[in-house]
Design an enzyme around this catalytic site. Structure first.
Site, PDB file in Angstrom:
ATOM      1  N   ASP B 190       0.817  -1.227   0.000  1.00 57.20           N
ATOM      2  CA  ASP B 190       0.000   0.000   0.000  1.00 57.20           C
ATOM      3  C   ASP B 190       0.851   1.278   0.000  1.00 57.20           C
ATOM      4  O   ASP B 190       1.644   1.488   0.916  1.00 57.20           O
ATOM      5  CB  ASP B 190      -0.870  -0.052   1.272  1.00 57.20           C
ATOM      6  CG  ASP B 190      -1.737   1.181   1.481  1.00 57.20           C
ATOM      7  OD1 ASP B 190      -1.988   1.906   0.509  1.00 57.20           O
ATOM      8  OD2 ASP B 190      -2.174   1.385   2.639  1.00 57.20           O
ATOM      9  N   HIS B 363      -3.873   4.593   6.839  1.00 53.86           N
ATOM     10  CA  HIS B 363      -2.745   4.114   6.031  1.00 53.86           C
ATOM     11  C   HIS B 363      -1.418   4.458   6.697  1.00 53.86           C
ATOM     12  O   HIS B 363      -1.239   5.563   7.205  1.00 53.86           O
ATOM     13  CB  HIS B 363      -2.779   4.752   4.644  1.00 53.86           C
ATOM     14  CG  HIS B 363      -4.016   4.434   3.884  1.00 53.86           C
ATOM     15  ND1 HIS B 363      -4.119   3.315   3.082  1.00 53.86           N
ATOM     16  CD2 HIS B 363      -5.211   5.068   3.810  1.00 53.86           C
ATOM     17  CE1 HIS B 363      -5.331   3.287   2.538  1.00 53.86           C
ATOM     18  NE2 HIS B 363      -6.020   4.339   2.963  1.00 53.86           N
TER      19      HIS B 363
END
Lengths: 549, 549
Positions: B190, B363
């Site tokens: 990611d 994130h």
């Protein structure tokens, strides 16, 4: 003694289209005349300007339009407003240079009276006298305005920051203190950065930040910034000079500013340093610095074209450093980030954002706003230039420096303060928005916009039929034509079936001898709309045209 | 031994529509199946999904669709893709709960095979074996996926942060270390926050920040956040409990999550604490906390309606504290700031932005990304989930932790890595976007969008004429009808004059016995277009319909 009326026709509760008025008996002083860029839902609209009906109705009172500085949100509406109501214009040198070039585009220079002013100018009318004080902002020749009225001074800051180490002229602190030394009735002060704590970074620090990046870069440098930020441009030129780089300029407004700027002495470039963009390949990469437009990701601007590889002279080389010396305005974040992404893809190193000191705002942060309030010490305070929450935050700052809540007025466009030294009452004047589309001023309104939205979302189906209304006979059609609805290929069945449905309905109506055309249209709608929605989940505009043959 | 093919059908060089595939001989493992929200210029488009032609052509190879977590950009395209190619689905409990509710809306639950997995699940196929490791993200049941192939492990992180003090399950650090203990061929990780330095704030700190604001608030509290952030919701419930406030929930997706969340045990609410929104007036203001949707300023969401005063049960009171526990996604900044402004106008105190610790990203920032790389220690690295510059920045981080540049692959959708332990070659598979409008999948393409854009900007003029082509006679018309162009009132002359021009041109053409319809249409265009542009500065779409009677 009469009261002073103060109101905004634009700029209160919004960013943009700034226009404020100060009225005393038979005199009106207008300050600024700006545009605002359309919101997303305003399909096809080019610009939004203030509704100036009040000024048209009171044009015999208007003494002049006084400009604080040359940004679009303060001067952009001038051509459109001058077409509706003529006013003599007063402004600084660069400001009027930009206004003139704007009026030239509209072929109106000859019709408009323009008067240069500077910090020493005093323009006296019967009741009111206008004078100026220099401030700092992201464009040279930015002024605050002081209007002496029989009820005391009305002070308008324009856009400002209090930069202790500016590039160019300094803010006239002493003059501001003198103005504040007594009898200030009202202060109208810039609220753009009221939500930011502390002080705004000095323009001088930006020069150092840019020099730093320029010094470290190996290949070419491409720098994008606002064309009107002439001091920034000078600092870029200085950094290039320090590193022996030539300057090339691209983008229409940037080229224009370099011309006007050099002509008026705002930009100093050593002989031979400015080169034609077409000759950059005659130099090695580390000798080149290109200044361009497009810092906001504007679709047609130079940097955007360079990023997408569609600029006619400049392509990105892998060792290029691109500096975006600007912050994205909220509505532009997506476009800016798309541009950055394309530059990365093309191989450039992109310097942007707040990590490097390559940009500073032109608006003072909360400590500077408090300082301005402390200098001017007004009886009443009106925060201007900003969305409601910024005005409200500015009002809180004013309370912190000791202004009583009852003397602070967070106003909307069209709200009118009637002030004397003793008291304030509130009234109203007409205010609103006028939309500019192409050459039309105000001929696009809510119905047109609603239709554009409908068309944008689901397209349209046109139904055409010719009918012999004497004999109740369908002569030709119905023909169904669509645009912006579905791919025609692959949707033949859909359109054919819809045509059959409409035809059946029409024949029934003819049998029943329906004469009324709106009734006929309604019946077509009734059968077509649900059918289309069931098949596609969409609601295209249905436009039925009946022709009597 | 064959090579492993790895490619993305969505999510590379963009935020959204994540879909990645790992293929070995006759087996394909698909990871995620997300949507992306349309860009501004995609008029009328509801959603964008990946083009899955490759999967349709190779459907016999597909072993399953494995879901990392339940966010829209990872599961949103499932109904549309399942209509094109059926795949058994594997996912965590909450993930499948959300998928099921999505399939119910499309009435497809019965057609789709769904298999629950958890961190202990191992799904073995002929060549490949799939297992899972828990991560932390802004939704429960987020997993990383490990696929053992004959060429080594392929690891996909899903969306993740490495939260040392999470709410709910911890990241399985030990398992990650074990996976990294040998033979990892490829890591796909990611990149969303690769541009952020340091570590992302823990979800636990957000809980403290929210409690702080809740403790200080005097009147009602209205808190907006993402409905899927179940841990956040639990922390809000906990804060409300600590301050003896009741919870009321509004907004369709929020109500749904509270139902599913309580049912599955993800949200724990003490008996009697959750009250109906209609009963809030039975309590004093400081006993109320309302949780709602609309943290992104979505036009129809609860907070947006509340802000504009159009919500049917909740109005803003002056002492209300509104907490926006979210960051605006780039395209939403304008809408969010409009909502905040309206809330201020209505008198609320609005807590938003990064000044208070009321939101943390889901994130990991750059240090967490480096940690992941250090845990998994892959031979090859593919940064995923992000715009090009985020992938590129992630690639730089990978170099910093010692991965050789030649082993890092910044890829685009459709680029296909063919990897063995010894070498990598690159190929291509078909990839692209499919637009969803209403119930149509892919029936709106560039021509339709171009027409919608044209209609949105300048509207249209329909010209209808019926002609007797045998005798070259105009029977009725031309009739000019416009939509989205100008106010009809005030523009009568414009339309009349345009009609006369078109009529003259038609009569000339009839005299010259022009038979060709496209020629006739072109001639009408030739006279109408410049006239309209000269008068209005606009270029509406001109749609000419000729009828032969």
């Amino acid at each position: 003694m009469s009261e002073v009326k103060i109101f905004g026709l634009g700029g209160l509760g919004e960013i943009g289209k700034n226009m404020y008025c100060v009225e005393y008996e038979d005199e009106i002083i207008v300050i600024d005349c700006g545009v605002k860029f359309p919101e997303n839902e305003m399909f096809g609209i080019d610009l939004v300007i203030p509704d100036v009906s009040y000024l048209i109705d009171n044009k015999h009172k208007i003494k002049g339009l006084f400009l604080t500085h040359g940004h679009e949100d303060h001067i952009g509406a001038i051509p459109f407003v001058q077409k509706q109501v003529k006013m003599p214009i007063y402004g600084g040198r660069l400001t009027l240079g930009l206004v003139k070039s704007k009026l030239e585009e509209h072929r109106m220079v000859a019709e408009v009276e323009m008067n240069f002013v500077n910090e020493d100018s005093v323009i006296a009318f019967n009741h009111m006298t206008v004078s100026f004080f220099r401030t700092n902002h992201s464009i040279p020749d930015s002024y605050g305005i002081c209007i002496e009225t029989p009820q005391g001074k009305v002070v308008h800051t324009g856009d400002f920051k209090l930069d202790m180490t500016p590039v160019g002229h300094s803010t006239e602190f002493a003059k501001m203190a003198k103005i504040g030394n007594g009898d200030v009735l009202v202060l109208l002060s810039d609220s753009t950065n009221s939500e930011r704590p502390g002080f705004t970074m000095s323009e001088r620090s930006v020069g150092e930040g840019i020099l730093d990046v320029v010094t470290k870069a190996r290949g070419r440098i491409i720098l994008a910034t606002f064309a009107s930020n002439v001091h920034r441009l000078q600092q870029v030129v200085d950094a290039a000079k320090a590193q022996n780089r030539k300057i090339a300029v691209i983008g229409r407004s940037m080229e224009k500013v370099f011309l006007i700027g050099q002509e008026l002495g705002y930009i100093q470039i050593p002989e031979g340093m400015l080169i034609d963009i077409k000759t950059i390949d005659n130099y090695s990469d580390n000798q080149i610095l290109i200044i361009c437009t497009g810092s906001q990701g504007e679709p047609m601007a130079a940097l955007t074209r360079i990023a997408s590889g569609s600029h006619r002279t400049v392509q990105i080389y892998p060792d290029d450093t691109v500096i975006i010396s600007a912050s994205p305005i909220p509505g532009n974040t997506v476009n800016v980030s798309r541009t950055i992404d394309k530059l990365y893809r093309a191989g450039a190193n992109v310097i942007h954002g707040s990590v490097f000191d390559i940009h500073a705002s032109g608006h003072g942060s909360s400590e500077e706003l408090k300082l301005m309030l402390s200098f001017i010490r007004p009886r009443y305070f009106i925060p201007i230039h900003g969305e409601y929450r910024m005005l409200k935050t500015h009002a809180k700052l004013a309370m912190q420096v000791g202004i009583e809540p009852k003397n602070i007025f967070v106003m909307d466009n069209g709200e009118c303060m009637r002030a004397t030294r003793e008291s304030v009452t509130m009234g109203k004047v007409p205010a609103g928005v006028v939309l500019i589309d192409g050459s039309g001023i105000g001929d696009v309104g809510n119905i047109v916009l609603r239709d554009r939205k409908h068309l944008a979302e689901d397209g349209l189906i046109v139904v055409v039929v010719s009918i012999d209304m004497k004999n109740f006979k369908v002569l030709t059609g119905p023909d169904l034509v669509s645009r912006g609805f579905v791919y025609v290929r692959g949707s033949e069945t859909l359109i054919q079936e819809a045509t059959v449905l409409v035809k059946q309905k029409l024949l029934e109506a003819m049998d029943k001898k329906v004469k009324d055309w709106s009734e006929l249209k309604a019946q077509i709608n009734e059968v077509l709309k649900p059918y289309i929605f069931e098949k596609t989940g969409r609601n295209p505009m249905i436009l039925t045209i009946l022709m009597e043959v």
